[in-house]
Design a protein around this motif. Structure first.
Motif, PDB file in Angstrom:
ATOM      1  N   LYS A 186      46.050   5.863  47.354  1.00 31.86           N
ATOM      2  CA  LYS A 186      44.713   5.281  47.466  1.00 31.86           C
ATOM      3  C   LYS A 186      44.201   4.747  46.140  1.00 31.86           C
ATOM      4  O   LYS A 186      43.129   4.163  46.083  1.00 31.86           O
ATOM      5  CB  LYS A 186      43.737   6.334  48.009  1.00 31.86           C
ATOM      6  N   ALA A 187      44.958   4.979  45.051  1.00 34.41           N
ATOM      7  CA  ALA A 187      44.483   4.539  43.739  1.00 34.41           C
ATOM      8  C   ALA A 187      45.610   3.813  42.990  1.00 34.41           C
ATOM      9  O   ALA A 187      46.105   4.299  41.975  1.00 34.41           O
ATOM     10  CB  ALA A 187      43.990   5.740  42.933  1.00 34.41           C
ATOM     11  N   PRO A 188      46.021   2.650  43.480  1.00 33.65           N
ATOM     12  CA  PRO A 188      47.168   1.950  42.877  1.00 33.65           C
ATOM     13  C   PRO A 188      46.936   1.532  41.425  1.00 33.65           C
ATOM     14  O   PRO A 188      47.864   1.590  40.615  1.00 33.65           O
ATOM     15  CB  PRO A 188      47.365   0.727  43.788  1.00 33.65           C
ATOM     16  N   GLU A 189      45.717   1.127  41.077  1.00 33.45           N
ATOM     17  CA  GLU A 189      45.453   0.703  39.697  1.00 33.45           C
ATOM     18  C   GLU A 189      45.534   1.888  38.740  1.00 33.45           C
ATOM     19  O   GLU A 189      46.132   1.793  37.656  1.00 33.45           O
ATOM     20  CB  GLU A 189      44.073   0.036  39.605  1.00 33.45           C
ATOM     21  N   GLN A 190      44.952   3.007  39.145  1.00 38.79           N
ATOM     22  CA  GLN A 190      45.023   4.203  38.308  1.00 38.79           C
ATOM     23  C   GLN A 190      46.466   4.705  38.218  1.00 38.79           C
ATOM     24  O   GLN A 190      46.898   5.193  37.162  1.00 38.79           O
ATOM     25  CB  GLN A 190      44.122   5.309  38.877  1.00 38.79           C
ATOM     26  N   ALA A 191      47.198   4.582  39.313  1.00 40.24           N
ATOM     27  CA  ALA A 191      48.592   5.020  39.321  1.00 40.24           C
ATOM     28  C   ALA A 191      49.421   4.201  38.340  1.00 40.24           C
ATOM     29  O   ALA A 191      50.229   4.754  37.571  1.00 40.24           O
ATOM     30  CB  ALA A 191      49.175   4.900  40.734  1.00 40.24           C
ATOM     31  N   ARG A 192      49.214   2.880  38.326  1.00 41.94           N
ATOM     32  CA  ARG A 192      49.968   2.034  37.396  1.00 41.94           C
ATOM     33  C   ARG A 192      49.564   2.317  35.955  1.00 41.94           C
ATOM     34  O   ARG A 192      50.402   2.268  35.048  1.00 41.94           O
ATOM     35  CB  ARG A 192      49.768   0.569  37.753  1.00 41.94           C
TER      36      ARG A 192
END
Length: 417
Positions: free
Chosen positions: A238-244
């Motif tokens: 649910k948090a692709p930007e934070q994951a990257r």
């Protein structure tokens, strides 16, 4: 009017909940807290608005959860088992990079397999893998169950890929005769060595290096078999930007240098950061990387992921006491003769034979489960029953031959009295 306020309040709560959810990063990892916590702390200093939630779970159980749909919506997967990432990629669970369409997965560290001992008992930094087969090692070695440990599964695959399918299984089936126990987790192998339950624990290098203060040291099995640890952004998070952002930090120069701290004790993947390393174990891996004599085939390992674990269970774990006892009885007989008899050679052959051909398991691992406790497909269940029967048949035949030799030995002792 009151209902309007209530609706407005509900909308505010909803928006706040969405914001909180967007700022929460969920990381699923097989790494111990002593490894991942320094990364979380360092990342949080640069991203104070991101709440990092980390769950430690063994590799196979982690893969199984993601394959079953990632219901808890983890954003990042982090493990030392490269075949786990191949399996997730094949099933579409890794996010892709928009510019290339490739899976968003990165190597961040190198690892090697071997065993840990007490520092006072270790004579050398490396030793041949065959040294573990010596009869005097009987009852001295512990290993984690491969279906519960990604690093142990990788150890099995390394043996199979380096030695070949039949020779690799022959090695593993003979090694089983020297095992003291098969544990549920990799960490408990080191715990057992530390508290003196057994002398040798098969493990991965960084787990031992990070516990040097407990009088543990690591012995590299030679030839040194190097593998890459990886980290990836999951497709279902649910948090692709934070994951990257988190993955970028781990593979950044700052993250790579963090790997070399004594608390973590890992070898960075980035060559220019490895050049700064000065711990002896870094040089061992650097030398092994220079040789580059056999690259680990993670794709092959992922194809037969379930099958290799299931074969180990059928031929070792589920018949552990019987197999270990058969080896003990054979060695007693061998020790009393200058040269093994034909019957002893036959028993040894039965105890080191894998009757299941390599090309017979290629498609078994493609099923969407990796965990030993997952619901099996009809094909997997049929294969497992077949493998169990084959294992029992070989052990039964070996037992019959052992009984004959033991009777002959007893009769000879009576005659010589």
């Amino acid at each position: 009017m009151q209902s309007g306020k209530t609706a407005l309040a509900a909308l505010v709560v909803s928006l706040l909940g969405t914001q909180l959810c967007a700022d929460q990063l969920r990381v699923l990892t097989s790494m111990p807290p002593g490894f991942y916590q320094p990364f979380v702390t360092a990342f949080s200093k640069h991203h104070p608005d991101v709440d990092v939630i980390t769950l430690n779970k063994n590799t196979n159980a982690s893969v199984d959860e993601i394959l079953r749909g990632n219901e808890r919506q983890f954003d990042v997967f982090w493990s030392s088992s490269p075949e786990a990432f191949e399996l997730l990629k094949q099933n579409g669970h890794l996010a892709t990079v928009a510019a290339t369409g490739e899976a968003d997965v990165h190597s961040f560290a190198y690892s090697a397999l071997g065993w840990t001992q007490k520092q006072s008992a270790t004579a050398a930094a490396s030793a041949d893998w065959d040294a573990l087969l010596a009869p005097e090692k009987a009852g001295a070695i512990a290993i984690a169950r491969p279906s519960r440990s990604g690093s142990t599964h990788m150890m099995l695959e390394r043996s199979l890929q380096v030695r070949g399918w039949q020779e690799g299984w022959a090695y593993l089936l003979e090694l089983a005769g020297n095992l003291s126990t098969i544990t549920a987790r990799s960490f408990t192998v080191l715990d057992g060595v530390a508290n003196g339950r057994f002398d040798i624990g098969l493990t991965i290098d960084f787990l031992a290096h990070s516990r040097a203060e407990e009088d543990l040291s690591f012995v590299y099995g030679t030839p040194v078999m190097v593998t890459t640890a990886r980290i990836a952004v999951l497709a279902d998070g649910k948090a692709p930007e934070q994951a990257r952002a988190f993955v970028d930090f781990v593979i950044s120069d700052a993250g790579q240098r963090l790997l070399m701290t004594p608390e973590i004790a890992r070898t960075p993947h980035a060559a220019h950061i490895r050049a700064e390393a000065n711990a002896p174990y870094h040089q061992v891996l650097e030398d092994a990387l220079t040789l580059n004599w056999l690259e680990y085939d993670a794709a092959l390992a992922s194809e037969r992921y379930w099958a290799v674990n299931a074969l180990f269970d059928a031929f070792v774990f589920e018949v552990f006491d019987a197999r270990r006892e058969a080896w003990r009885r054979l060695r007693v007989l061998e020790a009393e003769q200058a040269a093994p008899s034909v019957a002893m050679h036959d028993i040894r052959r039965l105890l080191t034979t894998m009757p299941i051909a390599e090309d017979a398991v290629g498609n078994e691992g493609r099923a969407t489960n990796a965990n030993a406790f997952a619901i099996l497909s009809e094909r997997q269940e049929a294969s497992l029953q077949e493998w169990r029967a084959a294992s029992q048949a070989l052990l039964s035949e070996a037992d019959d031959l052992l009984r004959v030799l033991e009777v002959e030995r007893a009769n000879a002792l009576v005659r010589n009295e």
